[in-house]
Design an enzyme around this catalytic site. Structure first.
Site, mmCIF file in Angstrom:
data_model
loop_
_atom_site.group_PDB
_atom_site.id
_atom_site.type_symbol
_atom_site.label_atom_id
_atom_site.label_comp_id
_atom_site.label_asym_id
_atom_site.label_seq_id
_atom_site.Cartn_x
_atom_site.Cartn_y
_atom_site.Cartn_z
ATOM 1 C CE LYS A 105 40.183 -92.941 -17.292
ATOM 2 N NZ LYS A 105 39.897 -92.415 -15.949
ATOM 3 N N GLY A 166 42.043 -92.351 -6.964
ATOM 4 C CA GLY A 166 41.302 -92.263 -5.712
ATOM 5 C C GLY A 166 42.157 -92.006 -4.483
ATOM 6 C CB ALA A 192 44.165 -91.008 -11.452
ATOM 7 N N GLY A 193 44.510 -88.959 -8.985
ATOM 8 C CA GLY A 193 45.442 -88.623 -7.920
ATOM 9 C C GLY A 193 45.280 -87.243 -7.328
ATOM 10 C CG ASN A 214 34.715 -89.919 -10.155
ATOM 11 O OD1 ASN A 214 34.241 -90.748 -10.895
ATOM 12 N ND2 ASN A 214 34.009 -89.456 -9.127
ATOM 13 C CB THR A 215 38.101 -89.884 -5.782
ATOM 14 O OG1 THR A 215 37.951 -91.060 -6.585
ATOM 15 C CG2 THR A 215 37.893 -90.250 -4.329
#
Lengths: 263, 65
Positions: A105, A166, A192-193, A214-215
């Site tokens: 990635k 995040g 992301a987001g 992830n977050t």
């Protein structure tokens, strides 16, 4: 007929049944990481490459002992790189670390506050990596022109951000994401987001091939439960996309027949 | 002999290969090694002799998104 059980996503020639890709950062400990990833059903799992702690925490288990490359496709990232050179260097170290595994990635960041990608540096790194035989999944902005450019130079998947890394703000520009999907002939994954399950479902309803997060899982009050919610949201959003939604109407359309009314 | 190991000064005995260094560090798990910004394949650890001032990076996979 489209069937969720036979609906696979193919990335760099490998078929996956899960369209949810997850990171391994920000968890309380490796036990929680392992449990959340199992609950997510993810088959592709990102890791970061960092200096080993020399002489410290010797007895602590290694991430790859918990997230085994025999069970998961490990996706090393270039998180924290702000120039093409360090990103390429990181990928080469990752390939050595992972015994020749060449799926990576790529992310080259431009700014610490937004973590938005530095597109010229990302493009430069992607070209070098593709030339060097890497299979590159590239984190980029939600710009349809750039998404196509990354596909053209040989990236195996293009991963536009939904919102800053995040941030949990959800899909900030669904029209761009849809345009990217419509133009693409490689998998498009929102990276992301995403903040909660409905965000993941929206990404899939827009036609994305998958979502990397992830977050949203790791910072949930109960990460394992959120991982399970995300699994369902990805599946629900994908099924809704395949099913094809009803048209929007400005006014009501009665669900019960008008005929046979006795009043 | 003084090296720079993961950005920190590190002293080892006179003649050392990467294999010797790894043994002295008691490393476990999977890692990759760069010597002066060149990746050293595992098969070359035994043949690679370290010199004073060498910059060594030992990296591994950790949690990340």
């Amino acid at each position: 007929m489209a069937n969720i059980n036979t609906d696979i996503i193919s990335i760099a020639g490998i078929d996956y049944s899960s369209r949810l890709l997850v990171g391994t950062g920000k968890y309380k400990d490796l036990e929680e990481t392992k449990n959340a990833i199992e609950a997510s059903g993810a088959q592709i799992v990102t890791v970061a490459i960092r200096r080993s702690n020399i002489g410290q925490n010797k007895d602590e288990p290694n991430l790859l002992d918990v997230i085994s490359p025999d069970k998961y496709t490990i996706l090393p990232n270039t998180a924290g790189c702000y120039d093409a050179e360090s990103a390429v260097r990181t990928c080469r170290l990752a390939r050595e670390l992972m015994d020749g595994h060449d799926l990576v990635k790529l992310e080259v960041l431009g700014d610490k506050k937004t973590l938005f990608p530095d597109i010229p540096q990302t493009l430069d790194a992607a070209k070098q990596l593709v030339e060097d035989g890497f299979k590159v999944m590239v984190y980029t902005s939600d710009d349809p022109i750039m998404a196509k450019r990354f596909e053209d130079i040989g990236c195996v998947a293009v991963m536009p951000l939904a919102a800053p890394i995040g941030s949990g703000l959800g899909i900030r520009n669904p029209y761009n994401i849809r345009t990217i999907v419509e133009n693409a002939s490689v998998p498009i994954l929102v990276d992301a987001g995403v903040g909660t399950a409905s965000d993941a479902a929206i990404a899939m309803e827009l036609g994305c091939d998958g979502v990397l997060m992830n977050t949203a899982i790791a910072e949930a009050r109960n990460p394992v439960l959120m991982a399970s919610a995300m699994k369902k949201a990805i599946e629900a959003g994908r099924e809704a996309y395949l099913a094809g939604r009803m048209p929007r109407r400005a006014y009501a359309s009665a669900s019960s027949p008008i005929d046979g009314q006795f009043f | 002999m003084d090296l720079l190991l993961n950005g920190e000064p590190f002293s080892v005995g006179q003649t050392q290969t990467i294999t010797d260094l790894i043994a002295s560090l008691d490393l476990d798990g999977k890692f990759a090694i760069e010597l002066n910004q060149t990746i050293i394949p595992r098969s070359e650890y035994t043949n690679t002799t370290l010199h004073a001032g060498d910059r060594i990076e030992i990296v591994e996979a950790i949690g990340g998104g």
